[in-house]
Design a protein around this motif. Structure first.
Motif, short mmCIF file in Angstrom:
data_model
loop_
_atom_site.label_atom_id
_atom_site.label_comp_id
_atom_site.label_asym_id
_atom_site.label_seq_id
_atom_site.Cartn_x
_atom_site.Cartn_y
_atom_site.Cartn_z
N UNK A 1 0.83 -1.21 0.00
CA UNK A 1 0.00 0.00 0.00
C UNK A 1 0.86 1.25 0.00
N UNK A 2 1.90 1.25 0.82
CA UNK A 2 2.78 2.41 0.89
C UNK A 2 3.56 2.58 -0.42
N UNK A 3 4.01 1.47 -0.97
CA UNK A 3 4.78 1.55 -2.21
C UNK A 3 3.92 2.04 -3.37
N UNK A 4 2.65 1.66 -3.38
CA UNK A 4 1.74 2.17 -4.42
C UNK A 4 1.57 3.68 -4.29
N UNK B 1 3.12 9.28 -6.29
CA UNK B 1 3.82 10.55 -6.13
C UNK B 1 4.95 10.70 -7.14
N UNK B 2 5.67 9.61 -7.37
CA UNK B 2 6.78 9.65 -8.33
C UNK B 2 6.26 9.92 -9.74
N UNK B 3 5.16 9.27 -10.11
CA UNK B 3 4.60 9.45 -11.45
C UNK B 3 4.10 10.87 -11.67
N UNK B 4 3.71 11.54 -10.59
CA UNK B 4 3.24 12.92 -10.68
C UNK B 4 4.37 13.94 -10.54
N UNK B 5 5.59 13.43 -10.39
CA UNK B 5 6.74 14.30 -10.12
C UNK B 5 6.50 15.16 -8.88
N UNK B 6 5.82 14.57 -7.91
CA UNK B 6 5.48 15.29 -6.69
C UNK B 6 6.55 15.14 -5.61
N UNK B 7 7.57 14.34 -5.89
CA UNK B 7 8.64 14.18 -4.91
C UNK B 7 10.00 14.20 -5.62
N UNK B 8 11.04 14.41 -4.85
CA UNK B 8 12.39 14.45 -5.43
C UNK B 8 13.35 13.71 -4.50
N UNK B 9 14.45 13.24 -5.08
CA UNK B 9 15.46 12.51 -4.31
C UNK B 9 16.38 13.48 -3.60
N UNK B 10 16.80 13.08 -2.40
CA UNK B 10 17.67 13.92 -1.60
C UNK B 10 18.76 13.07 -0.95
N UNK C 1 2.90 6.87 5.67
CA UNK C 1 2.31 5.62 6.17
C UNK C 1 1.09 5.89 7.04
N UNK C 2 1.11 6.97 7.80
CA UNK C 2 -0.02 7.29 8.67
C UNK C 2 -1.27 7.60 7.85
N UNK C 3 -1.11 8.38 6.79
CA UNK C 3 -2.24 8.70 5.91
C UNK C 3 -2.80 7.43 5.27
N UNK C 4 -1.91 6.64 4.69
CA UNK C 4 -2.33 5.42 4.01
C UNK C 4 -3.05 4.48 4.97
N UNK C 5 -2.52 4.33 6.18
CA UNK C 5 -3.14 3.45 7.16
C UNK C 5 -4.52 3.95 7.59
N UNK D 1 -2.95 12.09 -3.60
CA UNK D 1 -3.09 10.63 -3.69
C UNK D 1 -4.56 10.28 -3.85
N UNK D 2 -4.98 9.92 -5.06
CA UNK D 2 -6.40 9.64 -5.32
C UNK D 2 -7.04 8.66 -4.34
N UNK D 3 -6.32 7.61 -3.95
CA UNK D 3 -6.88 6.62 -3.04
C UNK D 3 -7.01 7.14 -1.62
N UNK D 4 -6.38 8.26 -1.34
CA UNK D 4 -6.39 8.79 0.02
C UNK D 4 -7.29 10.01 0.19
N UNK D 5 -8.12 10.29 -0.79
CA UNK D 5 -9.02 11.43 -0.71
C UNK D 5 -9.88 11.44 0.55
N UNK D 6 -10.36 10.28 1.05
CA UNK D 6 -11.19 10.30 2.27
C UNK D 6 -10.50 10.93 3.47
N UNK D 7 -9.17 10.94 3.49
CA UNK D 7 -8.45 11.51 4.62
C UNK D 7 -8.75 13.00 4.77
N UNK D 8 -9.05 13.66 3.66
CA UNK D 8 -9.33 15.09 3.70
C UNK D 8 -10.65 15.41 4.40
N UNK D 9 -11.48 14.38 4.56
CA UNK D 9 -12.77 14.57 5.24
C UNK D 9 -12.73 14.12 6.70
N UNK D 10 -11.59 13.63 7.15
CA UNK D 10 -11.46 13.20 8.55
C UNK D 10 -11.55 14.42 9.48
N UNK D 11 -12.00 14.18 10.70
CA UNK D 11 -12.12 15.23 11.71
C UNK D 11 -10.98 15.06 12.71
#
Length: 301
Positions: A95-98, A103-112, A191-195, A224-234
């Protein structure tokens, strides 16, 4: 207590990197009280991805402490063996790797490749200095971490318990934070968001020290499309218990439940201490009494 919002599930999310202390119990009890108030289930989710610090003794301590204080949960592992076999975060690596792949496919992250020492010596105390952001280091490079590219100009919508929607500026200190560590494991923020999404969590109780993390995670979920419900959490952010001038930490054994028990503390003593901190009108001596007093006090405010 009429017309309260409804929630499906909340969670206890300890990290087995030390023995549980009074500050952890404060958070657990507030979570338990809110779950009872809103008839939500409680998940026990043990965050064990910090592999270098996790020890069996600390995992055992979580179960021993919860049973000692009679703090219940509805879902999750029953004991250490059950946790290792069925609930360890290592078993959700796909789940985390997906999520990292998205994020990588969207160029939303970079290597450091920056060391912690280099970042500290940069003299910039607020957020990552940006040394590697434009170097285009391949994400496949060994020994690098992945940072989520952020902007200081963002406004993050967050739902504050019980149902207040506010907008908060993106925290400067979370600029370009790590989502994948150098050891290849996902970092806490991801990982916290995904979980939370995976387990259907819609009420999240945290200390005020995690306010910046909350904002960072809500922003991350928007990518992260699969994590949209997190935005509605209280979110409910409570004040912290302190050991002197500092917040309690697992490295400070004097506030751990294990240390207190070895020095004669009983279950009732722990509940009285938490009750005093919260200024409850009566000092609780058990879980159910604490829940009743906490919720009654909240309804009168």
């Amino acid at each position: 207590m009429n017309n309260l919002p409804t929630f499906t599930k909340t969670r206890l999310a300890p990290t087995p990197s030390g023995y549980l202390h009074l500050g952890n119990i404060l958070s657990f009890l507030i979570t338990s009280a809110l779950a009872r108030r809103h008839q939500a289930k409680i998940l026990l989710r043990i965050d064990d991805l910090d592999r270098s610090r996790v020890k069996d003794a600390f995992i055992d301590d979580i179960f021993e402490t919860l049973h000692f204080l009679e703090i219940p949960w509805d879902e999750g592992p029953k004991d250490t063996a059950d946790f290792k076999s069925n609930f360890s975060q290592v078993q959700r690596m796909d789940l985390y790797e997906n999520a990292l792949k998205e994020l990588a496919e969207k160029n939303a992250c970079f290597a450091c490749v920056c060391s912690r020492k280099k970042i500290v010596e940069s003299g910039k105390s607020k957020g990552y200095p940006g040394f590697c952001k434009r170097l285009h280091i391949p994400l496949s490079r060994k020994g690098c971490c992945w940072r989520y590219g952020t902007s200081r100009e963002k406004s993050v919508p967050i739902i504050i318990y019980p149902d207040q929607l506010v907008n908060s500026d993106f925290p400067v200190g979370m600029k370009d934070y790590v989502v994948r560590k150098k050891d290849g494991y996902p970092a806490y923020q991801l990982s916290s968001v995904v979980d939370d999404v995976h387990f259907g969590i819609d009420l999240i109780v945290r200390g005020v020290d995690l306010w910046d993390s909350t904002l960072a995670q809500i922003d991350l979920a928007s990518n992260l499309p699969d994590c949209q419900p997190f935005q509605s959490a209280v979110f409910f952010h409570h004040q912290l218990m302190k050991d002197g001038e500092h917040k309690m930490a697992k490295s400070s054994g004097s506030t751990s439940i294990q240390f207190l028990r070895k020095n004669g503390a009983k279950k009732a003593d722990i509940y009285r201490e938490i009750s005093k901190f919260l200024n409850l009108p009566t000092l609780a001596t058990s879980h159910d009494q604490f829940i009743e007093l906490y919720n009654r006090d909240a309804s009168q405010q």
